[in-house]
Design a protein around this motif. Sequence first.
Motif, PDB file in Angstrom:
ATOM      1  N   ASP A 330       0.838  -1.198   0.000  1.00  0.00           N
ATOM      2  CA  ASP A 330       0.000   0.000   0.000  1.00  0.00           C
ATOM      3  C   ASP A 330       0.871   1.246   0.000  1.00  0.00           C
ATOM      4  N   ARG A 395     -13.219   5.017   2.613  1.00  0.00           N
ATOM      5  CA  ARG A 395     -13.055   5.090   1.165  1.00  0.00           C
ATOM      6  C   ARG A 395     -13.059   6.543   0.704  1.00  0.00           C
ATOM      7  N   GLU A 409      -8.745   3.139  -0.248  1.00  0.00           N
ATOM      8  CA  GLU A 409      -9.168   3.015   1.148  1.00  0.00           C
ATOM      9  C   GLU A 409      -8.045   3.620   1.991  1.00  0.00           C
ATOM     10  N   LYS A 430      -4.760   2.207   0.211  1.00  0.00           N
ATOM     11  CA  LYS A 430      -4.909   0.939  -0.512  1.00  0.00           C
ATOM     12  C   LYS A 430      -5.618   1.209  -1.828  1.00  0.00           C
ATOM     13  N   LEU A 432      -7.940   0.653  -4.663  1.00  0.00           N
ATOM     14  CA  LEU A 432      -9.162  -0.149  -4.753  1.00  0.00           C
ATOM     15  C   LEU A 432      -9.553  -0.476  -6.185  1.00  0.00           C
ATOM     16  N   ARG A 434      -8.381  -2.526  -8.432  1.00  0.00           N
ATOM     17  CA  ARG A 434      -8.450  -3.969  -8.679  1.00  0.00           C
ATOM     18  C   ARG A 434      -9.588  -4.589  -7.885  1.00  0.00           C
ATOM     19  N   ASP A 435      -9.753  -4.122  -6.647  1.00  0.00           N
ATOM     20  CA  ASP A 435     -10.836  -4.654  -5.823  1.00  0.00           C
ATOM     21  C   ASP A 435     -12.191  -4.317  -6.425  1.00  0.00           C
ATOM     22  N   MET A 438     -12.782  -6.477  -9.368  1.00  0.00           N
ATOM     23  CA  MET A 438     -13.162  -7.808  -8.903  1.00  0.00           C
ATOM     24  C   MET A 438     -14.596  -7.814  -8.393  1.00  0.00           C
ATOM     25  N   GLU A 439     -14.993  -6.731  -7.734  1.00  0.00           N
ATOM     26  CA  GLU A 439     -16.371  -6.642  -7.258  1.00  0.00           C
ATOM     27  C   GLU A 439     -17.352  -6.638  -8.429  1.00  0.00           C
TER      28      GLU A 439
END
Length: 546
Positions: A330, A395, A409, A430, A432, A434-435, A438-439
């Motif tokens: 991060d 966020r 984040e 962090k 986000l 990629r997250d 993915m979501e």
Amino acid sequence: MAMQIWAVDDEESLLMAIGELLRETDFEYRSFVDPREVIPALDERIPDLILVDLNMPRMTGTELIKALRNSSAADVPVMVLTALSSEGALLNAFKAGADDVVRKPFSFSELLARISWQLERAQQIRALRRKNSDLRILTELAKTMSQEDSLGNVLRVLVDSMRRALSVARCGVYLVDEESGELHRALPSDPSRAEGSPNLSLDYRNIEALAKGLASRRPVLLGQKETSELMAKMGGEAVRSETVSSAIYPMQLSGRLIGVIVLIATRDDFGQDDREKDLCSIASDLTAVAVRRSELFHSLRRDHFLIDERSRELAEAKDLLQGVIESSPDAIVVASIAGEILIFNRAAERILGWSRNEAIGMHVRNLYPAGGAERIMALLRQDKYGGEGRLLAQRHVLTDKEERELPVEISAALIHDQDGAEVATVGIFKDLRRDLHMEERLLAATEDLERTRRRVVVAELAGAAAHELNQPLTSLLGYTELMRRKVTEAEHLRILSKIDSDAKRVADIVGKIGRITDYRTKEYVGGARIMDLDSASEAIDEGEEH
């Protein structure tokens, strides 16, 4: 002890006359007719002054003076008694080392005056020499104390200097133990000296004069009896002499007793001479400074060692922290309270696009959309997002070097100094993206799974419904056909025909239901949506045709 004067002359009558004169003035007197007997006599005693005739048959006065200046009487004043008027002879006498000349014939009052002046002058010279010697000793001691880090070596030089300068039998140095107040021997026993095995501590409290003197920080002089008690307490080999005395000089700084110097001599008046007092006082003061210097030196060395140790630990901790920061996946950004970026790790470079060199010194406001940095600081100063001074997992949006918005984040904290003042902020970001991707994929997969589940449910329900409806429909159609054969009336036949038509229509619907594997809907009354059986069955029929 009375002063002794020697006279050397080949005229015995003159020697006798001089002797009578000097005995009346309390001088001890010794005469020599043969000058060759003078030098051997020095082994018995060194006189305080020598009268020498220049013109003697066996050995000239000039030769005797030269011999005296190369003997143990080199510093003894020599007065020449001569009837010679030759300037050359007198000059040779002075070159040989004569101190004064009295011409014959002379008056006894003149002779006594000259003798008194030479004796006084000799005493002054000896005093000056002792002072010079003492000054050299003190200078050597001071030099050693300024250059030598080892207190033991300094004290050894002190002991040797005191022994040499004062001709004492024993010299000991004791330091005060700050916790117990006792005196402890500062130097171990030296096998090269006849000291035996001295005690490690000196209990002086039972020697009243010594205890009072040290309490008042004044030098203490002890006589025969008290010195014997002191030596017993010191331990070690006793001083073998019928007459002993001692002097104890305190070593002090600003009223603080650091230790004592103990000096023991084989005479009964030690320490009463002004020269001895001055030398011992200066030596004790110098030693006190040396002891304090040694204490400070060892304290500084200990502190220096601790500083080095702490510096090493801090360096290791810094390296560890730097490693943690750099290895973090991060982004970690530390900024001063004024907003100047101080730390910018590799992950921050990768996520935000700035290099470390570009980011260091840049204002942290550049990492946020307009007003973003101020909003984060406002949240940090509230207590509902992890406690005052902390922000936990919120966020937010950052902007990279290309001014693109990045969802992150963020966890952040305020850093305070020891006085509680805010000095810096640290933020951990962090990425986000990629997250979130993915979501999105997970949501799409979930929707696909839900649609598949619905298809399976619909297919199973349709199959079950079709199976259950087919039996009664088959019976209904069969009974309708049977009744049409038996009924003849037109109206009844018309009704049976209608029932047969509707039953076939239901059978067709049941057939469609049995073939459904997809879930499709169409609008119905009031905006509701119902399953579109025709579309579902058409999709199946088309699939079968293909």
